[in-house]
Design an enzyme around this catalytic site. Structure first.
Site, mmCIF file in Angstrom:
data_model
loop_
_atom_site.group_PDB
_atom_site.id
_atom_site.type_symbol
_atom_site.label_atom_id
_atom_site.label_comp_id
_atom_site.label_asym_id
_atom_site.label_seq_id
_atom_site.Cartn_x
_atom_site.Cartn_y
_atom_site.Cartn_z
ATOM 1 C CG HIS A 28 -1.977 1.058 1.188
ATOM 2 N ND1 HIS A 28 -3.142 0.975 1.914
ATOM 3 C CD2 HIS A 28 -2.061 2.233 0.515
ATOM 4 C CE1 HIS A 28 -3.882 2.046 1.701
ATOM 5 N NE2 HIS A 28 -3.240 2.832 0.856
ATOM 6 C CG HIS A 64 -1.391 6.270 -2.458
ATOM 7 N ND1 HIS A 64 -2.492 5.804 -3.140
ATOM 8 C CD2 HIS A 64 -1.676 6.103 -1.142
ATOM 9 C CE1 HIS A 64 -3.409 5.382 -2.279
ATOM 10 N NE2 HIS A 64 -2.937 5.547 -1.064
ATOM 11 C CD GLN A 92 -8.973 7.221 -1.257
ATOM 12 O OE1 GLN A 92 -9.254 7.198 -2.443
ATOM 13 N NE2 GLN A 92 -7.861 6.694 -0.767
ATOM 14 C CG ASP A 112 2.935 6.975 10.600
ATOM 15 O OD1 ASP A 112 2.198 6.451 11.464
ATOM 16 O OD2 ASP A 112 2.531 7.839 9.794
ATOM 17 C CG ASP A 137 -1.696 5.167 3.106
ATOM 18 O OD1 ASP A 137 -1.774 5.287 1.867
ATOM 19 O OD2 ASP A 137 -2.584 5.573 3.881
#
Length: 381
Positions: free
Chosen positions: A54, A56, A136, A243, A269
């Site tokens: 995952h 981007h 999103q 994180d 992510d």
């Protein structure tokens, strides 16, 4: 080529070993010192290559950009953090943008690239819930459709291997059942589903949950929600952004120890802003984002978290050293668990004979000394 170290990770422990590499695979595993090595790493740790399912983007590139050289640059340089395999991840956008994004990944795979291996595409959205959409883009969220998904998969040349969706909007779980039947991992995320709805989705083929605790119904002692489902459904994989900011280290410990050594998956992510200098103008799904001093990316002018700038080797460090998770559980979450979830654990995620020679030379402070992608050293000596 023969590599050796006094601390090679295999069968759940560190052992003095040699790895003989031929044709990009581990051809033999030998006792330490059995033959003259090409490289002796002494007491440094040799671990399997990290797998990020995952992510981007990075280095100013986003999967949705659909730029071949941006994707190639990402794959060449992501081994700097120990990542040897990856699922470039889309973000919810209009159909033309998503079609171009997945077609770009397919083109790069077809034409060739160097570095970390692209194992497929993680299709995050557009079939999400409006309440739990997070960053999103709401204007692009759509109702799940098998017909539309098939068009995306055709553009991707079959490379969509993992999809995040909200099961409560998938009528009769048609898309979940279709994906499960066609080798696509269904992950529940950005969803307002109840615990009971999650159980039904799992029964119909959902196999994972996306960035647990974030973008989902929370845990309540009378309404377990999706967080409760992630903790209770032991055979379901669960992603976690390690994180220490998306989830507190105490919560990382709770999740990773609850899932045990076999069903947790640490992800970054990460967004395009990872590894970029401070400042600058960046977007996610057409919306402006900014990076705070804490390393989190947020929608500009809001407190809404958009993603991370996490390096996966640092996620491993945070899980072990700050969340106090046993090393085996944390390492499995970065290696063999994502491989098993994707069905490539017959060649990825372990340092064993016959497996791809994806391995990382790890300093005690979790810095990367060297990364090998299918036997090729990726960092300067």
């Amino acid at each position: 080529m023969i590599l050796q170290s006094k601390r090679v990770w295999t069968s759940g422990l560190f052992v003095p070993l040699q790895l003989e590499i031929e044709g990009g695979r581990i051809a033999r595993v030998l006792p330490y010192g059995a033959r003259t090595p090409d490289q002796d790493y002494g007491n440094l740790r040799l671990i399997p290559g990290l797998i990020d399912v995952h992510t981007h983007g990075c280095y100013g590139f986003d999967t949705n950009d659909a730029e071949p050289e941006g994707l190639r640059h990402w794959m060449r340089h992501i081994p700097e953090e120990g990542v040897t395999a990856i699922l470039p991840t889309t973000v919810t956008q209009m159909p033309d943008v998503l079609e171009a994004a997945v077609a770009n990944v397919a083109r790069v795979v077809r034409e060739g690239y160097e570095g970390a291996e692209i194992l497929g595409i993680h299709f995050e959205g557009p079939y999400l819930d409006m309440e739990y959409k997070g960053a999103q883009p709401p204007e692009a969220i759509a109702v799940p459709s098998v017909e539309q998904f098939c068009r995306y998969q055709a553009k991707a040349e079959g490379l969509i291997r993992y999809i995040t969706l909200a099961p409560e909007h998938d009528q009769e779980h048609a898309l979940i059942r279709y994906c499960a039947a066609h080798g696509v991992v269904v992950s529940i995320g950005h969803s307002s589903a109840t615990f009971e709805e999650a159980v039904l989705a799992a029964a119909d083929g959902a196999r994972s949950m996306t960035h647990v605790y974030n973008g989902m119904t929370p845990l309540h002692h009378r309404k377990p929600g999706l967080v409760g489902a992630a903790l209770r459904l032991r055979g379901i994989y669960g992603e976690i952004i390690a994180d220490g900011r998306h989830s507190h280290p105490a919560v990382l410990h709770q999740f990773l120890t609850a899932k045990g050594p076999d069903f947790s998956i640490i992800v970054s992510d990460s967004l395009r802003v990872k590894a970029c200098p401070p400042g600058g103008h960046y977007q996610l799904g057409g919306h402006d984002i900014e990076v705070g001093a804490d390393g989190l990316a947020r929608l500009k002018g809001t407190d809404t978290i958009a993603g991370s700038t996490l390096r996966l080797n640092q996620g491993l460090r945070i899980a072990v050293e700050e969340a106090m998770v046993p090393f085996e559980i944390a390492l499995n979450a970065c290696t063999v668990n994502p491989a098993r979830c994707l069905g490539v654990d017959n060649r990825k995620g372990k340092l064993c004979t016959g497996y791809d020679a994806d391995l990382v030379v790890l300093e005690d402070d979790y810095r990367i000394r060297q990364t090998y992608c299918r036997g090729r050293a990726m960092l300067p000596s």
